[in-house]
Design a protein around this motif. Structure first.
Motif, PDB file in Angstrom:
ATOM      1  N   LEU A   1       0.821  -1.226   0.000  1.00  0.00           N
ATOM      2  CA  LEU A   1       0.000   0.000   0.000  1.00  0.00           C
ATOM      3  C   LEU A   1       0.849   1.268   0.000  1.00  0.00           C
ATOM      4  CD1 LEU A   1      -2.956  -1.053   2.305  1.00  0.00           C
ATOM      5  CD2 LEU A   1      -3.200   0.051   0.090  1.00  0.00           C
ATOM      6  N   PRO A   2       1.721   1.489   1.014  1.00  0.00           N
ATOM      7  CA  PRO A   2       2.524   2.727   0.971  1.00  0.00           C
ATOM      8  C   PRO A   2       3.452   2.799  -0.220  1.00  0.00           C
ATOM      9  CG  PRO A   2       3.267   1.272   2.739  1.00  0.00           C
ATOM     10  CD  PRO A   2       1.975   0.715   2.245  1.00  0.00           C
ATOM     11  N   PHE A   3       4.002   1.649  -0.647  1.00  0.00           N
ATOM     12  CA  PHE A   3       4.899   1.669  -1.811  1.00  0.00           C
ATOM     13  C   PHE A   3       4.136   2.032  -3.084  1.00  0.00           C
ATOM     14  CE2 PHE A   3       7.780  -0.879   0.875  1.00  0.00           C
ATOM     15  CZ  PHE A   3       8.961  -0.199   0.636  1.00  0.00           C
ATOM     16  N   ALA A   4       2.924   1.537  -3.215  1.00  0.00           N
ATOM     17  CA  ALA A   4       2.123   1.846  -4.401  1.00  0.00           C
ATOM     18  C   ALA A   4       1.751   3.324  -4.430  1.00  0.00           C
ATOM     19  CB  ALA A   4       0.865   0.983  -4.419  1.00  0.00           C
ATOM     20  N   ILE A   5       1.356   3.865  -3.277  1.00  0.00           N
ATOM     21  CA  ILE A   5       0.956   5.275  -3.205  1.00  0.00           C
ATOM     22  C   ILE A   5       2.148   6.186  -3.482  1.00  0.00           C
ATOM     23  CG2 ILE A   5       0.097   7.090  -1.675  1.00  0.00           C
ATOM     24  CD1 ILE A   5      -1.497   4.865  -0.216  1.00  0.00           C
ATOM     25  N   LEU A   6       3.212   5.986  -2.704  1.00  0.00           N
ATOM     26  CA  LEU A   6       4.373   6.874  -2.834  1.00  0.00           C
ATOM     27  C   LEU A   6       5.080   6.679  -4.167  1.00  0.00           C
ATOM     28  CD1 LEU A   6       5.710   9.037  -1.149  1.00  0.00           C
ATOM     29  CD2 LEU A   6       7.229   7.310  -0.189  1.00  0.00           C
ATOM     30  N   GLY A   7       5.211   5.427  -4.575  1.00  0.00           N
ATOM     31  CA  GLY A   7       5.881   5.161  -5.848  1.00  0.00           C
ATOM     32  C   GLY A   7       5.118   5.728  -7.028  1.00  0.00           C
ATOM     33  N   GLY A   8       3.796   5.604  -6.995  1.00  0.00           N
ATOM     34  CA  GLY A   8       2.985   6.144  -8.084  1.00  0.00           C
ATOM     35  C   GLY A   8       3.074   7.646  -8.196  1.00  0.00           C
ATOM     36  N   ILE A   9       3.125   8.325  -7.046  1.00  0.00           N
ATOM     37  CA  ILE A   9       3.199   9.790  -7.049  1.00  0.00           C
ATOM     38  C   ILE A   9       4.591  10.249  -7.472  1.00  0.00           C
ATOM     39  CG2 ILE A   9       3.125  11.848  -5.584  1.00  0.00           C
ATOM     40  CD1 ILE A   9       0.939  10.437  -3.946  1.00  0.00           C
ATOM     41  N   LEU A  10       5.652   9.629  -6.896  1.00  0.00           N
ATOM     42  CA  LEU A  10       7.021  10.044  -7.212  1.00  0.00           C
ATOM     43  C   LEU A  10       7.362   9.810  -8.675  1.00  0.00           C
ATOM     44  CD1 LEU A  10       9.049   8.807  -4.097  1.00  0.00           C
ATOM     45  CD2 LEU A  10       8.495  11.151  -4.712  1.00  0.00           C
ATOM     46  N   SER A  11       6.842   8.725  -9.232  1.00  0.00           N
ATOM     47  CA  SER A  11       7.154   8.419 -10.630  1.00  0.00           C
ATOM     48  C   SER A  11       6.379   9.287 -11.611  1.00  0.00           C
ATOM     49  CB  SER A  11       6.843   6.940 -10.911  1.00  0.00           C
ATOM     50  OG  SER A  11       5.441   6.696 -10.792  1.00  0.00           O
ATOM     51  N   GLY A  12       5.374   9.988 -11.108  1.00  0.00           N
ATOM     52  CA  GLY A  12       4.527  10.785 -11.989  1.00  0.00           C
ATOM     53  C   GLY A  12       3.472   9.961 -12.698  1.00  0.00           C
ATOM     54  N   PHE A  13       3.394   8.671 -12.349  1.00  0.00           N
ATOM     55  CA  PHE A  13       2.429   7.788 -12.988  1.00  0.00           C
ATOM     56  C   PHE A  13       1.004   8.081 -12.532  1.00  0.00           C
ATOM     57  CE2 PHE A  13       0.159   3.663 -13.219  1.00  0.00           C
ATOM     58  CZ  PHE A  13       0.257   3.452 -14.580  1.00  0.00           C
ATOM     59  N   MET A  14       0.870   8.571 -11.281  1.00  0.00           N
ATOM     60  CA  MET A  14      -0.444   8.857 -10.723  1.00  0.00           C
ATOM     61  C   MET A  14      -0.465  10.233 -10.070  1.00  0.00           C
ATOM     62  SD  MET A  14      -1.591   5.293  -8.846  1.00  0.00           S
ATOM     63  CE  MET A  14      -0.074   5.122  -7.896  1.00  0.00           C
ATOM     64  N   THR A  15      -1.616  10.888 -10.156  1.00  0.00           N
ATOM     65  CA  THR A  15      -1.831  12.091  -9.362  1.00  0.00           C
ATOM     66  C   THR A  15      -2.208  11.662  -7.943  1.00  0.00           C
ATOM     67  OG1 THR A  15      -4.195  12.210  -9.862  1.00  0.00           O
ATOM     68  CG2 THR A  15      -2.677  13.303 -11.396  1.00  0.00           C
ATOM     69  N   ALA A  16      -2.294  12.638  -7.028  1.00  0.00           N
ATOM     70  CA  ALA A  16      -2.668  12.326  -5.652  1.00  0.00           C
ATOM     71  C   ALA A  16      -4.063  11.715  -5.591  1.00  0.00           C
ATOM     72  CB  ALA A  16      -2.604  13.593  -4.801  1.00  0.00           C
ATOM     73  N   THR A  17      -4.976  12.212  -6.398  1.00  0.00           N
ATOM     74  CA  THR A  17      -6.352  11.700  -6.401  1.00  0.00           C
ATOM     75  C   THR A  17      -6.398  10.272  -6.929  1.00  0.00           C
ATOM     76  OG1 THR A  17      -7.137  13.950  -6.796  1.00  0.00           O
ATOM     77  CG2 THR A  17      -8.705  12.178  -7.161  1.00  0.00           C
ATOM     78  N   GLU A  18      -5.657  10.003  -7.972  1.00  0.00           N
ATOM     79  CA  GLU A  18      -5.614   8.641  -8.517  1.00  0.00           C
ATOM     80  C   GLU A  18      -4.958   7.678  -7.529  1.00  0.00           C
ATOM     81  OE1 GLU A  18      -5.256  10.021 -13.220  1.00  0.00           O
ATOM     82  OE2 GLU A  18      -3.469   9.635 -12.010  1.00  0.00           O
ATOM     83  N   ALA A  19      -3.909   8.154  -6.834  1.00  0.00           N
ATOM     84  CA  ALA A  19      -3.250   7.318  -5.829  1.00  0.00           C
ATOM     85  C   ALA A  19      -4.209   6.980  -4.690  1.00  0.00           C
ATOM     86  CB  ALA A  19      -2.016   8.031  -5.283  1.00  0.00           C
ATOM     87  N   ALA A  20      -5.073   7.927  -4.340  1.00  0.00           N
ATOM     88  CA  ALA A  20      -6.069   7.669  -3.290  1.00  0.00           C
ATOM     89  C   ALA A  20      -7.038   6.574  -3.714  1.00  0.00           C
ATOM     90  CB  ALA A  20      -6.824   8.961  -2.968  1.00  0.00           C
ATOM     91  N   GLY A  21      -7.466   6.616  -4.961  1.00  0.00           N
ATOM     92  CA  GLY A  21      -8.355   5.577  -5.471  1.00  0.00           C
ATOM     93  C   GLY A  21      -7.685   4.209  -5.471  1.00  0.00           C
ATOM     94  N   ILE A  22      -6.407   4.163  -5.867  1.00  0.00           N
ATOM     95  CA  ILE A  22      -5.658   2.908  -5.857  1.00  0.00           C
ATOM     96  C   ILE A  22      -5.511   2.391  -4.425  1.00  0.00           C
ATOM     97  CG2 ILE A  22      -3.390   1.895  -6.285  1.00  0.00           C
ATOM     98  CD1 ILE A  22      -5.028   2.283  -8.800  1.00  0.00           C
ATOM     99  N   ALA A  23      -5.309   3.298  -3.474  1.00  0.00           N
ATOM    100  CA  ALA A  23      -5.172   2.898  -2.067  1.00  0.00           C
ATOM    101  C   ALA A  23      -6.428   2.191  -1.572  1.00  0.00           C
ATOM    102  CB  ALA A  23      -4.873   4.118  -1.206  1.00  0.00           C
ATOM    103  N   VAL A  24      -7.591   2.736  -1.908  1.00  0.00           N
ATOM    104  CA  VAL A  24      -8.854   2.111  -1.505  1.00  0.00           C
ATOM    105  C   VAL A  24      -9.003   0.738  -2.153  1.00  0.00           C
ATOM    106  CG1 VAL A  24     -11.372   2.279  -1.654  1.00  0.00           C
ATOM    107  CG2 VAL A  24     -10.028   4.288  -1.049  1.00  0.00           C
ATOM    108  N   LEU A  25      -8.712   0.666  -3.456  1.00  0.00           N
ATOM    109  CA  LEU A  25      -8.850  -0.599  -4.175  1.00  0.00           C
ATOM    110  C   LEU A  25      -7.929  -1.669  -3.582  1.00  0.00           C
ATOM    111  CD1 LEU A  25     -10.011  -2.225  -6.538  1.00  0.00           C
ATOM    112  CD2 LEU A  25      -8.161  -1.303  -7.969  1.00  0.00           C
ATOM    113  N   LEU A  26      -6.671  -1.328  -3.345  1.00  0.00           N
ATOM    114  CA  LEU A  26      -5.728  -2.291  -2.783  1.00  0.00           C
ATOM    115  C   LEU A  26      -6.136  -2.720  -1.380  1.00  0.00           C
ATOM    116  CD1 LEU A  26      -2.257  -0.874  -3.937  1.00  0.00           C
ATOM    117  CD2 LEU A  26      -3.387  -2.960  -4.720  1.00  0.00           C
ATOM    118  N   ALA A  27      -6.573  -1.733  -0.552  1.00  0.00           N
ATOM    119  CA  ALA A  27      -6.990  -2.058   0.815  1.00  0.00           C
ATOM    120  C   ALA A  27      -8.162  -3.036   0.807  1.00  0.00           C
ATOM    121  CB  ALA A  27      -7.357  -0.784   1.571  1.00  0.00           C
TER     122      ALA A  27
END
Length: 427
Positions: A223-249
């Protein structure tokens, strides 16, 4: 003068326990009607709608919901066991586990109150059972939870980014170094108390136990690696990372750990809705207050007043820190942002201060405010779990607050710690 009356009334309403969102909306609307007439109500309604409907704010309910799913789906407990396997062998290791798990939980929920409520209910009783004092258990749990304000995905940073129209992803990146410094300082304070009071070690270090704990917590750590990695890589915005966090959880809780049922899902959903509604009411009513302050030219007047004292950027930063510390003592984090940002933002732009830099200063001031009575929402939550008096806990908490204050000074006067890392990642 009318603006001063409105602000005085706001403080008075907050002091008599009127909900902050209601107080902000009430004084702002009354002030607008008093100065501009009854037709101003239409403008207030439009401001509330526009203030609460920004796309970036969608990440708030998603991160809150992800944190609730973590707590009910067995993810938090596995993170605790994993961190305990790493540092539990050190004297006072359970207090360091508290700090370490708070860092990981902060990277998913973004809420200090959610952090202390979720982890405190597990760790504080465990620490007391192992011989830690209730005051120390509450202090370390409360202070480490405030790392959630600094480490991404911080909910206060999302609110500030939406209000100041700056990149939330860059704010998240800017908070990483300050968050790590704060955690390192808190580890040091834990070890100091451990040596001073001869606090116990947990189980001796074992690679086999670490491997077992890692395998059990592997999916939780994604979960934290997906959120932080997605944001740092520019692959996801903060809003998209939040959606991924819910889905993974959800996937991890239901299909992998298999600890989520309909009853627990409903509980997590209600926690998410309750937490979100409080924040979004503040955001919506803050737009009305910001409109009123702008019409009364309060930001311009304040900027002129500060610049009449000094035009030196570092002196102004010091004055802003003093103001933010005072505001943070009496207001909750979101309310402090809402009240101060519309006023000081023109000054920040006029002096050429990077709004990302100021955002980190603001987050650190809020984290300190969460630990300083009388409001101290995070500290009060920890004290209620530990069943200890807030002033007794505050005495123990002084060194942890000192760590946050040192990090604030570093972030203020060494902007390369925050803005420099953003430049390195994005430029």
């Amino acid at each position: 003068m009318s603006a001063l009356v409105v602000l005085f009334c706001l403080i008075a309403l907050v002091m008599i326990n009127v909900p902050i969102g209601v107080a902000i909306g009430a004084v702002a609307i009354v002030g607008m009607v008093a100065t501009s007439g009854i037709d101003a109500i239409y403008n207030a309604a439009l401001a509330m709608f526009e203030g609460g409907s920004k796309f970036t704010l969608l990440s708030i309910p998603l991160f809150v919901f992800a944190g609730a799913l973590m707590n009910t789906g067995g993810i938090s407990l596995r993170l605790i066991n994993f961190v305990n396997a790493i540092v539990g062998f050190v004297r006072g290791g359970l207090s360091m586990v508290n700090v370490g798990v708070s860092m990981i939980f902060a990277e998913i929920s973004g809420s200090a109150v959610a952090d202390v409520a979720a982890l405190g209910s597990i760790l504080i009783p465990a620490m007391k059972k192992r011989g830690y004092s209730g005051s120390f258990s509450a202090a370390v749990t409360s202070s480490s939870a405030s790392l959630a304000v600094i480490i991404p995905p911080s909910l206060p940073m999302i609110i500030y980014g939406a209000m100041a129209d700056v990149s939330i992803s860059q704010l998240f990146v800017a908070g990483i170094v300050s968050g790590l410094l704060g955690a390192a300082g808190m580890f040091g304070v834990c070890y100091y108390y451990a040596v001073k009071y001869n606090l116990p070690r947990e189980e001796s270090f074992s690679l086999r136990k670490l491997w077992v704990a890692f395998k059990d917590a592997f999916w939780a750590l994604t979960l934290p690696f997906a959120i932080l990695g997605g944001i740092l890589s520019g692959f996801m915005t903060a809003t998209e990372a939040a959606g991924i966090a819910v889905l993974l959880a959800l996937v991890i809780s239901i299909f992998i750990y298999r600890e989520m049922d309909l009853k627990l899902f409903y509980k997590a959903m209600m926690e998410g809705v309750t937490g979100t509604s409080v924040v979004m009411l503040l955001v919506a009513t803050s737009a009305v207050l910001g409109l009123f302050l702008t019409e009364q030219e309060v930001p311009q007047q304040m900027a002129a007043g500060i610049l009449s004292i000094s035009e030196n950027k570092y002196v102004v930063l010091m004055m802003l820190n003093v103001m933010l510390l005072i505001v943070g003592v009496f207001l909750h984090g979101a309310a402090a942002i809402i009240l101060t940002v519309p006023i000081v933002l023109p000054l920040i732009h006029e002096l050429g201060i990077d709004p990302i830099h100021f955002g980190i200063m603001l987050a650190l001031n809020i984290s300190i405010g969460q630990q300083t009575p009388p409001v101290a929402s995070v500290l009060i939550t920890a004290c209620s779990i530990a069943k200890r008096d807030i002033w007794q806990v505050t005495k123990v908490n002084a060194l942890f607050i000192g760590v946050l204050f040192v990090v604030l000074l570093l972030a203020t006067y060494v902007p390369a710690l925050s803005v420099g890392f953003v430049d390195f990642i994005y430029k």
